[in-house]
Design a protein around this motif. Structure first.
Motif, PDB file in Angstrom:
ATOM      1  N   THR A 180       0.827  -1.204   0.000  1.00 28.30           N
ATOM      2  CA  THR A 180       0.000   0.000   0.000  1.00 28.30           C
ATOM      3  C   THR A 180       0.862   1.255   0.000  1.00 28.30           C
ATOM      4  OG1 THR A 180      -1.769  -1.179   1.167  1.00 28.30           O
ATOM      5  CG2 THR A 180      -1.798   1.226   1.277  1.00 28.30           C
ATOM      6  N   ALA A 198      -0.539   2.379  -3.495  1.00 27.50           N
ATOM      7  CA  ALA A 198      -1.801   3.119  -3.376  1.00 27.50           C
ATOM      8  C   ALA A 198      -1.562   4.613  -3.556  1.00 27.50           C
ATOM      9  CB  ALA A 198      -2.438   2.852  -2.012  1.00 27.50           C
ATOM     10  N   ALA A 206      -5.161   8.161  -0.507  1.00 27.55           N
ATOM     11  CA  ALA A 206      -6.160   7.109  -0.304  1.00 27.55           C
ATOM     12  C   ALA A 206      -6.695   7.161   1.123  1.00 27.55           C
ATOM     13  CB  ALA A 206      -5.557   5.742  -0.600  1.00 27.55           C
ATOM     14  N   VAL A 236     -11.074   2.570   2.852  1.00 25.61           N
ATOM     15  CA  VAL A 236     -10.638   1.177   2.744  1.00 25.61           C
ATOM     16  C   VAL A 236     -11.857   0.267   2.817  1.00 25.61           C
ATOM     17  CG1 VAL A 236      -9.281  -0.662   3.819  1.00 25.61           C
ATOM     18  CG2 VAL A 236      -8.404   1.677   3.796  1.00 25.61           C
ATOM     19  N   VAL A 248      -2.377  -1.022   6.919  1.00 29.90           N
ATOM     20  CA  VAL A 248      -2.782  -0.058   5.894  1.00 29.90           C
ATOM     21  C   VAL A 248      -3.018   1.321   6.512  1.00 29.90           C
ATOM     22  CG1 VAL A 248      -4.645   0.518   4.290  1.00 29.90           C
ATOM     23  CG2 VAL A 248      -3.650  -1.773   4.268  1.00 29.90           C
ATOM     24  N   ILE A 253      -8.760   1.640  -1.377  1.00 29.38           N
ATOM     25  CA  ILE A 253      -7.945   0.455  -1.107  1.00 29.38           C
ATOM     26  C   ILE A 253      -8.887  -0.688  -0.772  1.00 29.38           C
ATOM     27  CG2 ILE A 253      -6.187  -0.584   0.369  1.00 29.38           C
ATOM     28  CD1 ILE A 253      -5.284   2.344   1.013  1.00 29.38           C
ATOM     29  N   HIS A 300      -6.418   0.595  -5.363  1.00 31.38           N
ATOM     30  CA  HIS A 300      -5.375  -0.411  -5.143  1.00 31.38           C
ATOM     31  C   HIS A 300      -6.005  -1.605  -4.439  1.00 31.38           C
ATOM     32  CE1 HIS A 300      -1.742  -2.476  -4.083  1.00 31.38           C
ATOM     33  NE2 HIS A 300      -2.044  -2.409  -2.794  1.00 31.38           N
ATOM     34  N   ASN A 329      -5.217  -5.200  -2.365  1.00 33.70           N
ATOM     35  CA  ASN A 329      -4.349  -6.166  -1.688  1.00 33.70           C
ATOM     36  C   ASN A 329      -5.098  -7.489  -1.610  1.00 33.70           C
ATOM     37  OD1 ASN A 329      -2.106  -4.447  -0.975  1.00 33.70           O
ATOM     38  ND2 ASN A 329      -3.386  -3.531   0.606  1.00 33.70           N
TER      39      ASN A 329
END
Length: 320
Positions: free
Chosen positions: A110, A114, A118, A121, A137, A186, A208, A210
């Motif tokens: 991240t 990211a 950002a 989440v 994060v 995210i 982004h 994960n």
């Protein structure tokens, strides 16, 4: 004499800041070609399975993570050896440590992938691995809002309450996968899913992802559309990915992804690849959980234990 550390010792010693720093440095060594990491090996019998992951990290040591999956659950241990003498230095119960290093890997990804601003989440999964994902994060981005989804209403409600208190941020339990993804910067997946959790068309430009739950070839959390839209797909270890990255293997079968285009995160951390190029690019990090992360974090835990006088010394033997 080797030092034996229990789960409660690790919980006392290891912070997310420690884990993030150790894992980031390990990825930097990977990017310069100095890490020797071996993919996960599995040995199966009718009632249980053993999984083993060895690695060597310069300046850190040699180590192996081993864990069993059986009728009494999953049990983890990491063994750490001195890189010069070969002496066994530590035997560490590694359930909590594994959660922290998995979270830290997502945190490092991240940090490098990211967008800097950002702030929202979304997370799929509310189990034991999920808290460390959010903690990591939130340590590297100015997070203001978190949306959490589990197919079980009670699980997502409980998780939202606990994480709101733990992080000091609003965590909202949402009722549908789409609510997790839309308007989210995210997206984290940390589940045992065998089918994609969301439609890649729901991702906003600049998001982004994960993808941290899949380390089996038949598992899948993100769909081929997500990977097709991604301007950059990264992974913690490409060799291991060719064996067990279910998300990427499925996309390859659909001719959406080519392995030559998948970038190891270490290349970005070491400055050999630029990472995100445009604000509206979608980026993906496929996190399998690799041995060099365990070795790096184990070294931190061991060093802090020695300094604090924590742990039990094992009998002196030819092992060290």
């Amino acid at each position: 004499m080797p030092l034996f550390l229990r789960e409660q010792d690790v919980g006392t010693l290891l912070t997310m800041e420690d884990a993030l720093e150790a894992v980031e440095e390990a990825f930097r060594f990977q990017g310069t070609g100095e890490v020797d990491n071996k993919p996960r090996q599995r040995a199966r019998l009718s009632e249980a399975m053993l999984q083993v992951m060895p690695a060597g990290v310069p300046g850190v040591g040699l180590g192996v993570k081993a864990y069993t999956v059986g009728s009494r659950g999953v049990r983890f241990v990491v063994l750490l050896w001195d890189e010069q003498s070969g002496d066994l230095e530590a035997v560490i119960e590694a359930g909590h440590m594994g959660q922290m290093r998995t979270g830290a890997a997502s945190g490092v990804a991240t940090k490098y992938l990211a967008r800097p601003d950002a702030s929202c989440v979304g997370i799929f999964g509310t189990g034991t691995q999920a808290p460390a994902q959010l903690e990591a994060v939130c340590s590297v981005r100015p997070v203001e809002m978190i949306r959490a989804y589990s197919p079980t209403l009670g699980h997502r409600q409980r998780f939202a309450v606990e994480m709101t208190e733990r992080l000091g941020l609003p965590v909202e339990p949402v009722d549908t996968p789409r609510e997790v993804v839309e308007e989210t910067d995210i997206v984290i997946t940390i589940t045992k899913a065998s089918k994609p959790l969301f439609d890649g068309d729901w991702l906003r430009p600049g998001a982004h992802v994960n993808a941290a739950g899949s380390n089996r070839s038949q598992a899948q959390e993100v769909d081929a559309r997500t990977l097709d839209r991604a301007a950059l797909v990264t992974i913690d270890d490409r060799e291991q990915g060719r064996i067990e990255a279910g998300d990427l293997l499925a996309a390859e079968r659909q001719s959406v992804l080519r392995w030559g285009e998948v970038v190891e995160l270490g290349q970005i951390v070491a400055g050999h690849h630029p990472g995100r190029r445009h604000r509206d690019s979608i980026t993906v990090f496929e996190s399998l959980g690799v041995a060099f992360e365990d070795v790096a974090v184990a070294r931190v835990v061991y060093g802090k234990a020695v300094d604090a006088g924590i742990g039990a010394h094992l009998p002196e033997t030819m092992l060290g």
